[in-house]
Design an enzyme around this catalytic site. Structure first.
Site, mmCIF file in Angstrom:
data_model
loop_
_atom_site.group_PDB
_atom_site.id
_atom_site.type_symbol
_atom_site.label_atom_id
_atom_site.label_comp_id
_atom_site.label_asym_id
_atom_site.label_seq_id
_atom_site.Cartn_x
_atom_site.Cartn_y
_atom_site.Cartn_z
ATOM 1 N N HIS A 206 -0.951 -1.261 -2.057
ATOM 2 C CA HIS A 206 -0.203 -2.564 -1.233
ATOM 3 C C HIS A 206 -0.612 -3.799 -2.263
ATOM 4 O O HIS A 206 -1.691 -3.782 -2.779
ATOM 5 C CB HIS A 206 -0.876 -2.763 0.060
ATOM 6 N N SER A 408 3.818 12.148 6.570
ATOM 7 C CA SER A 408 3.969 10.690 6.982
ATOM 8 C C SER A 408 5.175 10.515 8.019
ATOM 9 O O SER A 408 5.781 11.409 8.254
ATOM 10 C CB SER A 408 4.812 10.007 5.748
#
Length: 488
Positions: A206, A408
């Site tokens: 991120h 995921s």
């Protein structure tokens, strides 16, 4: 001024008052006023009034990364002397808020690209909104400020400490204002433990991780990733060995931002130890989204403080579904003393990034954890994974390249051609790919609605054969690409 409030809102006049009193949809705002209000709202909101004579349809602006300046606003104008007597200002503001609420309903209906759980009901907490609740200082130490929610905050922290196998007398943490703050704090703790340490993070980490490196003036080494988005530990080892003399501070992703890839924590630890960094490393786990989902996925590797990690952070407004941005940061108590300082003004100790902290957020988190518990979260995780597989399968059946990592609920697929469609569905894009993050609020019906609209649009985009869907083999691998070159 276009989009301003009160008498500044193109003099809404009696029409606005009627709209506020009777409710938008019953009364009718002045056409110019309605247009002014809606100019500042998302494009999906339908007009409450007929367009003025001669007015054309609004122009769609092309979206250019980092260059689209948001010019519309609801400006603030000082009240006139007679506002209190006429009540016009209150009526005008009520009509603006009613229209804004309509836009929120519409935008929520078309929300798929960002990892926020929009399925929540906190009506029971409305009674607390009249209080200024501030959790300044250390969550575990009282301060002079008495309107706080530290008893809720510590309860939430205890729950997460149990989830990650850290005893009450061995952990420290706090409720952050967002996931970025959790990363900033975790990396700061690592820097305090190893002041001369080098920060290592995969290229798909991120952006807040690299922001932390800039803020703290840390040397930062970017590590390559596999096509899945997972960190490449062979490249990690090569880069570690170039800096043998300095400790390592590592950001491990428990779900990357774009592809939802989970770094192999055990392999990261093994790589560190085999490279001669025994007792000379600090691991921060960025679990913004999947940090709370992974514990409920069968056979998923475990994030636990029984392993030599230093901190874990998650977001509270993502999978949990808190209505305001917030997060949870947990670290080992032994690390925090180097970071903390006594503040006489507070009669407390502070080791957080921010000073004042949202005291409402811990209550919302506490309320959700009590309502759902481990079993409730497990059901929601299973639902998300099931619906994510449904979306991936439907996309591929339709001839659209798509990828879904094993642990995921982020489905990656070819970027839609039309920027207006991307904006409508609030898709997060990077190069030739886009993604949908399947959260508990994303139902099969919503996915079908999205898929049907996407199919209709694609039939128009590619109908004459002059334009072809993008190749995404370089982003998700040849086996997941269904462009004309790789379609089997």
């Amino acid at each position: 001024m276009v989009g301003s409030v009160g008498n500044g809102l193109v003099d809404l006049g009696a029409g606005a008052a009627d709209a506020a009193v009777n409710g938008v949809g019953k009364g009718m705002m002045h056409p110019e006023a309605a247009a002014a209000v809606e100019a500042a709202l998302p494009m999906e909101v339908e007009s409450t009034a007929a367009p003025a004579a001669g007015a054309g349809s609004p122009t769609r602006r092309e979206i250019v990364l980092g260059r689209n300046v948001h010019t519309a606003s609801f400006a603030v104008k000082e009240p006139d002397a007679d506002d209190e007597e006429t009540g016009e200002r209150e009526a005008t503001m009520a009509s603006v808020l009613a229209l804004y609420r309509r836009s929120l309903v519409e935008r929520t209906k078309h929300h798929l690209g960002y990892p926020y759980n929009l399925d929540f009901d906190y009506g029971a907490l409305a009674q607390l909104q009249h209080f200024s609740i501030n959790n300044l200082g250390d969550p575990f130490i009282e301060s002079n400020y008495g309107v706080h929610s530290r008893q809720f905050e510590v309860g939430v922290l205890d729950w997460f400490a149990r989830l990650w196998d850290l005893e009450k007398n061995e952990y420290w943490g706090y409720i952050t204002n967002c996931g970025t703050e959790g990363n900033l704090h975790g990396i700061l703790v690592g820097r305090e433990v190893f002041p001369d340490g080098i920060l290592y993070a995969s290229r798909e980490s991120h952006y807040s991780v690299f922001k932390a490196a800039r803020m703290y003036r840390m040397e930062c080494v970017k590590v390559d990733t596999f096509i899945s988005g997972e960190i490449d530990c062979a490249d990690f080892q090569r880069k570690l060995l170039l800096n043998r003399d300095k400790p390592a501070i590592i950001n491990v992703n428990i779900g990357t931002t774009v592809k939802g890839a989970v770094d192999d924590l055990d392999l990261v630890i093994k790589t560190l130890e085999e490279s001669g960094f025994q007792d000379r490393f600090y691991i921060h786990c960025d679990g913004a989204l999947f940090g709370l989902m992974m514990p409920f996925v069968k056979k998923a590797p475990k994030v636990t403080f029984k392993k030599p990690i230093g901190s874990v952070s998650v977001s509270g407004h993502k999978f949990v579904g808190c209505p305001m941005p917030c997060g949870v940061q947990i670290t080992r108590l032994k690390h925090i003393n180097a970071l903390s300082s006594n503040v006489e003004y507070l009669a407390s100790r502070d080791a957080t990034i921010m000073g004042s902290r949202n005291g409402h957020a811990p209550i919302f988190l506490w309320y959700t954890l009590n309502r759902k518990g481990y079993r409730g979260f497990q059901k929601e995780v299973q639902k998300c994974l099931r619906n994510a597989h449904y979306l991936k399968d439907r996309l591929r059946e339709a001839g659209i390249g798509a990828m879904l990592n094993e642990l995921s609920s982020t489905v990656v697929f070819e970027r839609p051609k039309d920027e207006e469609f991307i904006r409508r569905w609030q898709l997060a894009c990077e190069g030739n790919i886009a993604h949908v993050v399947v959260m508990p609020s994303v139902t099969i019906d919503k996915l079908d609605y999205f898929l049907n609209e996407l199919m209709e649009k694609r039939a128009t985009w590619y109908q004459d054969g002059t334009c072809q869907p993008p190749c995404i083999a370089g982003d998700v691998g040849q086996e997941n690409c269904l462009c004309s070159l790789h379609k089997k």
